[in-house]
Design an enzyme around this catalytic site. Structure first.
Site, PDB file in Angstrom:
ATOM      1  N   GLN A 109     -66.907  23.963  40.568  1.00 28.14           N
ATOM      2  CA  GLN A 109     -65.817  22.888  40.783  1.00 28.14           C
ATOM      3  C   GLN A 109     -66.364  22.013  41.120  1.00 28.14           C
ATOM      4  OE1 GLN A 109     -62.715  24.258  38.860  1.00 28.14           O
ATOM      5  NE2 GLN A 109     -62.048  21.665  40.726  1.00 28.14           N
ATOM      6  N   PHE A 110     -67.052  21.066  41.175  1.00 29.73           N
ATOM      7  CA  PHE A 110     -67.474  20.047  41.944  1.00 29.73           C
ATOM      8  C   PHE A 110     -66.340  19.399  42.613  1.00 29.73           C
ATOM      9  CE2 PHE A 110     -66.187  17.094  38.414  1.00 29.73           C
ATOM     10  CZ  PHE A 110     -65.674  16.236  39.213  1.00 29.73           C
ATOM     11  N   THR A 111     -65.250  19.513  42.423  1.00 30.60           N
ATOM     12  CA  THR A 111     -63.658  18.763  43.047  1.00 30.60           C
ATOM     13  C   THR A 111     -64.089  19.690  44.692  1.00 30.60           C
ATOM     14  OG1 THR A 111     -62.244  20.123  42.649  1.00 30.60           O
ATOM     15  CG2 THR A 111     -62.934  18.434  40.595  1.00 30.60           C
TER      16      THR A 111
END
Length: 147
Positions: free
Chosen positions: A78-80
Protein backbone atom coordinates in the site's frame (compact mmCIF):
# COMPACT_ATOMS: atom_id res chain seq x y z
CA UNK A 1 8.21 1.17 7.11
CA UNK A 2 4.61 1.96 7.77
CA UNK A 3 1.71 -0.38 8.32
CA UNK A 4 -1.97 -0.22 9.10
CA UNK A 5 -3.25 -3.31 10.90
CA UNK A 6 -6.86 -4.32 11.12
CA UNK A 7 -7.97 -7.10 13.40
CA UNK A 8 -10.26 -9.21 11.22
CA UNK A 9 -12.51 -12.23 11.34
CA UNK A 10 -11.79 -12.66 7.62
CA UNK A 11 -10.23 -10.79 4.72
CA UNK A 12 -9.44 -11.43 1.09
CA UNK A 13 -7.84 -9.74 -1.88
CA UNK A 14 -8.76 -10.24 -5.52
CA UNK A 15 -7.05 -9.23 -8.75
CA UNK A 16 -9.12 -9.21 -11.93
CA UNK A 17 -11.93 -10.99 -10.09
CA UNK A 18 -9.73 -13.85 -8.85
CA UNK A 19 -8.99 -14.22 -5.13
CA UNK A 20 -5.20 -14.29 -4.73
CA UNK A 21 -4.95 -14.15 -0.93
CA UNK A 22 -7.09 -14.53 2.16
CA UNK A 23 -7.03 -14.95 5.91
CA UNK A 24 -9.43 -16.12 8.56
CA UNK A 25 -9.23 -14.72 12.09
CA UNK A 26 -6.10 -12.60 12.37
CA UNK A 27 -4.76 -9.47 10.72
CA UNK A 28 -5.12 -7.61 7.46
CA UNK A 29 -1.90 -5.62 7.10
CA UNK A 30 -1.39 -2.75 4.66
CA UNK A 31 2.36 -2.10 4.40
CA UNK A 32 4.53 0.56 2.74
CA UNK A 33 8.31 0.74 2.47
CA UNK A 34 9.58 4.31 2.80
CA UNK A 35 12.69 5.95 1.33
CA UNK A 36 15.68 4.87 3.43
CA UNK A 37 14.07 1.67 4.71
CA UNK A 38 15.91 -1.61 4.50
CA UNK A 39 15.66 -5.19 5.65
CA UNK A 40 16.24 -4.15 9.28
CA UNK A 41 13.08 -2.03 9.28
CA UNK A 42 11.07 -4.83 7.63
CA UNK A 43 12.25 -7.32 10.24
CA UNK A 44 11.60 -4.89 13.10
CA UNK A 45 8.06 -4.22 11.87
CA UNK A 46 7.32 -7.93 11.45
CA UNK A 47 8.60 -8.73 14.95
CA UNK A 48 6.54 -5.95 16.51
CA UNK A 49 3.33 -6.94 14.72
CA UNK A 50 3.76 -10.62 15.60
CA UNK A 51 3.94 -9.71 19.30
CA UNK A 52 1.25 -7.00 19.46
CA UNK A 53 -1.38 -8.00 22.01
CA UNK A 54 -4.51 -6.76 20.25
CA UNK A 55 -6.75 -9.86 20.49
CA UNK A 56 -9.14 -10.51 23.36
CA UNK A 57 -8.37 -12.97 26.13
CA UNK A 58 -10.97 -14.90 28.19
CA UNK A 59 -11.75 -11.74 30.17
CA UNK A 60 -12.33 -9.68 27.03
CA UNK A 61 -9.11 -7.66 27.41
CA UNK A 62 -6.72 -7.10 24.49
CA UNK A 63 -3.99 -9.33 25.84
CA UNK A 64 -3.22 -11.88 23.10
CA UNK A 65 -1.11 -11.71 19.95
CA UNK A 66 -2.03 -13.06 16.54
CA UNK A 67 0.34 -15.95 17.31
CA UNK A 68 -1.41 -16.63 20.62
CA UNK A 69 -4.78 -17.09 18.88
CA UNK A 70 -3.31 -19.24 16.10
CA UNK A 71 -4.25 -16.55 13.58
CA UNK A 72 -2.81 -15.59 10.24
CA UNK A 73 -2.42 -12.44 8.15
CA UNK A 74 -3.23 -11.02 4.76
CA UNK A 75 -0.40 -8.69 3.71
CA UNK A 76 -1.14 -6.03 1.08
CA UNK A 77 1.33 -3.55 -0.42
CA UNK A 78 0.00 0.00 0.00
CA UNK A 79 2.32 2.76 -1.25
CA UNK A 80 -0.36 5.37 -0.50
CA UNK A 81 0.56 5.11 3.19
CA UNK A 82 3.45 7.39 2.19
CA UNK A 83 0.98 10.06 1.08
CA UNK A 84 2.00 13.67 1.66
CA UNK A 85 -1.18 15.69 2.04
CA UNK A 86 0.18 19.24 2.18
CA UNK A 87 -1.90 20.16 -0.85
CA UNK A 88 -5.16 18.79 -2.20
CA UNK A 89 -3.50 16.09 -4.29
CA UNK A 90 -1.33 13.63 -2.35
CA UNK A 91 2.27 13.07 -3.31
CA UNK A 92 4.07 9.78 -2.77
CA UNK A 93 7.73 10.74 -3.21
CA UNK A 94 8.64 9.41 0.26
CA UNK A 95 7.71 5.84 -0.70
CA UNK A 96 10.43 3.48 -1.94
CA UNK A 97 10.70 3.02 -5.67
CA UNK A 98 8.84 0.01 -7.09
CA UNK A 99 11.75 -2.46 -7.20
CA UNK A 100 12.94 -1.76 -3.66
CA UNK A 101 9.37 -1.44 -2.39
CA UNK A 102 8.50 -4.89 -3.74
CA UNK A 103 11.65 -6.44 -2.31
CA UNK A 104 10.98 -4.99 1.15
CA UNK A 105 7.28 -5.89 1.03
CA UNK A 106 8.19 -9.50 0.28
CA UNK A 107 10.92 -9.48 2.93
CA UNK A 108 8.42 -8.17 5.49
CA UNK A 109 5.95 -10.99 4.71
CA UNK A 110 8.75 -13.58 4.91
CA UNK A 111 9.93 -12.21 8.26
CA UNK A 112 6.34 -12.21 9.55
CA UNK A 113 6.09 -15.91 8.64
CA UNK A 114 9.45 -16.54 10.34
CA UNK A 115 7.99 -14.88 13.46
CA UNK A 116 5.26 -17.54 13.44
CA UNK A 117 2.49 -15.69 11.60
CA UNK A 118 1.45 -17.53 8.44
CA UNK A 119 0.36 -15.13 5.74
CA UNK A 120 -0.92 -14.74 2.25
CA UNK A 121 -0.31 -11.70 0.05
CA UNK A 122 -1.76 -9.51 -2.58
CA UNK A 123 0.12 -8.86 -5.82
CA UNK A 124 2.56 -5.97 -5.59
CA UNK A 125 1.63 -3.12 -7.92
CA UNK A 126 -1.66 -4.69 -9.02
CA UNK A 127 -5.06 -3.02 -8.88
CA UNK A 128 -6.51 -5.03 -5.99
CA UNK A 129 -9.99 -5.35 -4.51
CA UNK A 130 -9.65 -5.89 -0.76
CA UNK A 131 -12.56 -6.93 1.42
CA UNK A 132 -12.58 -7.60 5.14
CA UNK A 133 -14.66 -7.88 8.24
CA UNK A 134 -12.99 -5.71 10.86
CA UNK A 135 -13.26 -7.28 14.32
CA UNK A 136 -13.92 -4.72 17.04
CA UNK A 137 -13.27 -2.59 15.06
CA UNK A 138 -9.57 -2.54 15.85
CA UNK A 139 -7.30 -0.59 13.50
CA UNK A 140 -3.74 0.39 14.46
CA UNK A 141 -1.10 2.42 12.60
CA UNK A 142 2.58 1.52 13.09
CA UNK A 143 5.72 3.27 11.80
CA UNK A 144 9.22 1.90 12.40
CA UNK A 145 10.46 5.46 12.97
CA UNK A 146 8.46 5.51 16.22
CA UNK A 147 9.26 1.97 17.45
Amino acid sequence: MRAVLQRVTEAQVAVDGTVVGRTGPGLMILVCAMQGDGEAQAAKLAAKIAKMRIFKDDQGKMNLSVKDIGGSALVISQFTLAGDLRGNRPGFSTACGPDEGKRLYEHFAERLAAEGVPNERGIFGADMAVSLTNDGPVTIWVDTETL
